[in-house]
Design a protein around this motif. Structure first.
Motif, PDB file in Angstrom:
ATOM      1  N   GLN A  25       0.817  -1.202   0.000  1.00 11.78           N
ATOM      2  CA  GLN A  25       0.000   0.000   0.000  1.00 11.78           C
ATOM      3  C   GLN A  25       0.858   1.263   0.000  1.00 11.78           C
ATOM      4  O   GLN A  25       0.539   2.244  -0.682  1.00 11.78           O
ATOM      5  CB  GLN A  25      -0.954  -0.023   1.199  1.00 11.78           C
ATOM      6  N   HIS A 121      -9.390  -1.242  -8.225  1.00 12.15           N
ATOM      7  CA  HIS A 121      -9.972  -2.585  -8.281  1.00 12.15           C
ATOM      8  C   HIS A 121      -8.933  -3.642  -7.894  1.00 12.15           C
ATOM      9  O   HIS A 121      -9.215  -4.532  -7.084  1.00 12.15           O
ATOM     10  CB  HIS A 121     -10.498  -2.831  -9.694  1.00 12.15           C
ATOM     11  N   ASP A 123      -6.060  -3.103  -6.283  1.00  8.57           N
ATOM     12  CA  ASP A 123      -5.606  -2.870  -4.907  1.00  8.57           C
ATOM     13  C   ASP A 123      -6.579  -3.477  -3.899  1.00  8.57           C
ATOM     14  O   ASP A 123      -6.171  -4.060  -2.889  1.00  8.57           O
ATOM     15  CB  ASP A 123      -5.452  -1.377  -4.640  1.00  8.57           C
ATOM     16  N   GLN A 124      -7.869  -3.346  -4.170  1.00  7.77           N
ATOM     17  CA  GLN A 124      -8.865  -3.922  -3.278  1.00  7.77           C
ATOM     18  C   GLN A 124      -8.753  -5.444  -3.257  1.00  7.77           C
ATOM     19  O   GLN A 124      -8.832  -6.074  -2.194  1.00  7.77           O
ATOM     20  CB  GLN A 124     -10.264  -3.490  -3.720  1.00  7.77           C
ATOM     21  N   GLN A 127      -5.626  -6.486  -1.338  1.00  2.00           N
ATOM     22  CA  GLN A 127      -5.855  -6.379   0.103  1.00  2.00           C
ATOM     23  C   GLN A 127      -6.633  -7.579   0.619  1.00  2.00           C
ATOM     24  O   GLN A 127      -6.275  -8.169   1.653  1.00  2.00           O
ATOM     25  CB  GLN A 127      -6.603  -5.081   0.427  1.00  2.00           C
TER      26      GLN A 127
END
Length: 439
Positions: A25, A121, A123-124, A127
């Motif tokens: 991140q 999208h 990155d989500q 995670q």
């Protein structure tokens, strides 16, 4: 994966995955911070075939995590648009069909907003994956993430290189940022510091990354090996703008005996009169920087020169470029500190006195060596498509060492091998001299 990635803990648990998530991140935010000063019009420009539009960079590094981590290891992952796998694949022929590099600037759709939605999208999904990773695949996921994070750091540097080239095409010389750390103004009253020479004895050296010592390294650094190095001398600092200007004033660009045949042919074909971004205004040399057009600081390392120009200067000066083994011999005993992107100059700056020690080995400018980019003994490519990361480029390239003012401080090490074609000038590339002899 190869031993280059065996440094990840053998049995990582979910806590380690969350630590990797935080690193992911932070790095992704740093890429977007680089792009923050851009206008949307800037994102689209491709100023030459070697330059990629900023929009493509931020999409490609996103594609890397999608292609090599999410799709293989997140069973319920749904791509935002299947066409992105074609548009943002750089050169992985074994993965799919890459979109032609020289035509990346022709793609107006997806838009900049679409690309940022794509980043969000992925990155989500990353995670979610790292917060609840599949235990059986976690070691491989983290090994690939360990490559993906430095890959994005490489593109952060490329972004700054490419943004500079893009904006430099504008006759208005717009600044990328007007709040850079002060240090670009020349100091005409100061004399260019005299060049010093440091002697090193002949001997057998250990060259390359030692996997047993841990820490990340690319596969092209692997294969630590012994190499005999003859006695040599290395300049205590890079060649400065002032010294390079003396070469120019002595007819350096008009004297063929200084140049390799390919270099001389390039000079004539391209009409080079000076380093890239240099322009003479009212008898004073200026150069374009990410802070705009400024007078050339004669004390700072010369930058944006090709291998051909570096080699020609060395010939004119009665010296040569160091081999990469010589460079590493010196660099492995020098502290890893210097003018990196973290200092926020985004331009090489004059150094203080070296006081008998090598200065500016790291940061400021990537330093051309006299060594061709070839594999070390025992080199092994990574398996699968990731094997295309470095090994396929080991032809027609020259090695550079040390990082530059656009490199992240935690991305560089003494064994790091960068490489560019000998005619390339848009990287933050300079050089220092070497000569035979020594202790």
């Amino acid at each position: 994966m190869s031993s280059a990635h065996d440094t990840v803990i053998e049995r990582p648990d979910s806590l380690h995955a969350k630590e990797w998530l935080r690193a992911y991140q932070r790095l992704r935010a740093a890429t977007e911070a680089i792009c923050a000063p851009l206008h949307k019009e800037d994102y689209m420009v491709q100023s030459m075939a070697d330059v990629s539009p900023p929009k493509w960079h931020i999409a490609h590094v996103t594609w890397f995590f999608e292609a090599f981590i999410l799709k293989p290891f997140q069973p319920d992952y749904q791509t935002l648009d299947p066409a992105y796998d074609h548009l943002f694949n750089s050169y992985y022929e074994t993965h799919g069909v890459p979109f032609p590099r020289a035509e990346r600037g022709t793609i107006s759709r997806p838009t900049v907003d679409d690309v940022y939605r794509y980043r969000a999208h992925v990155d989500q999904a990353m995670q979610a994956l790292l917060e609840n990773p599949p235990r059986e695949h976690l070691p491989e996921i983290l090994r690939r993430l360990e490559l993906g994070l430095p890959h994005e750091q490489q593109h952060q540097e490329l972004l700054l290189m490419d943004i500079k080239h893009i904006l430099a095409q504008n006759p208005l010389c717009p600044a990328y940022r007007d709040d850079l750390t002060p240090g670009l103004a020349p100091a005409p009253a100061q004399e260019v510091p005299s060049l010093g020479w440091l002697a090193y004895p002949a001997g057998v050296r250990e060259i390359g990354h030692d996997a047993a010592e841990g820490g990340f390294a690319y596969d092209n650094e692997m294969g630590r090996h012994r190499q005999f190095v003859e006695a040599f001398e290395m300049a205590d600092r890079p060649v400065t703008n002032g010294e390079f200007l003396a070469f120019m004033q002595d007819g350096g660009y008009a004297t063929p005996e200084h140049w390799l045949a390919d270099g001389w042919a390039t000079v004539k074909a391209e009409g080079w009169p000076a380093p890239l971004y240099w322009v003479e205004r009212d008898g004073v040399w200026h150069h374009y920087t990410l802070g705009g057009l400024v007078p050339v600081d004669l004390n700072a390392p010369v930058c944006h020169v090709s291998f051909f120009e570096a080699d020609a200067y060395a010939q004119w000066a009665g010296a040569r470029l160091p081999t990469e083994a010589e460079w590493e011999t010196v660099g492995q005993d020098v502290p890893l500190s210097g003018n990196f992107v973290d200092q926020d100059y985004l331009q090489p700056v004059a150094a203080a006195s070296s006081e008998g020690m090598p200065s500016q080995m790291f940061g400021d400018v990537w330093e051309w060596t006299g060594s061709a980019y070839r594999p070390y003994p025992g080199f092994r490519k990574l398996p699968g498509s990731l094997g295309e990361y470095n090994g396929k480029f080991m032809s027609g390239q020259m090695v550079l060492r040390g990082g530059c003012c656009a490199t992240s401080a935690d991305h560089i090490r003494a064994t790091y091998r960068n490489f560019f074609p000998p005619e390339a000038r848009w990287a933050f590339s300079g050089f220092r001299l070497a000569r035979d002899g020594g202790v």
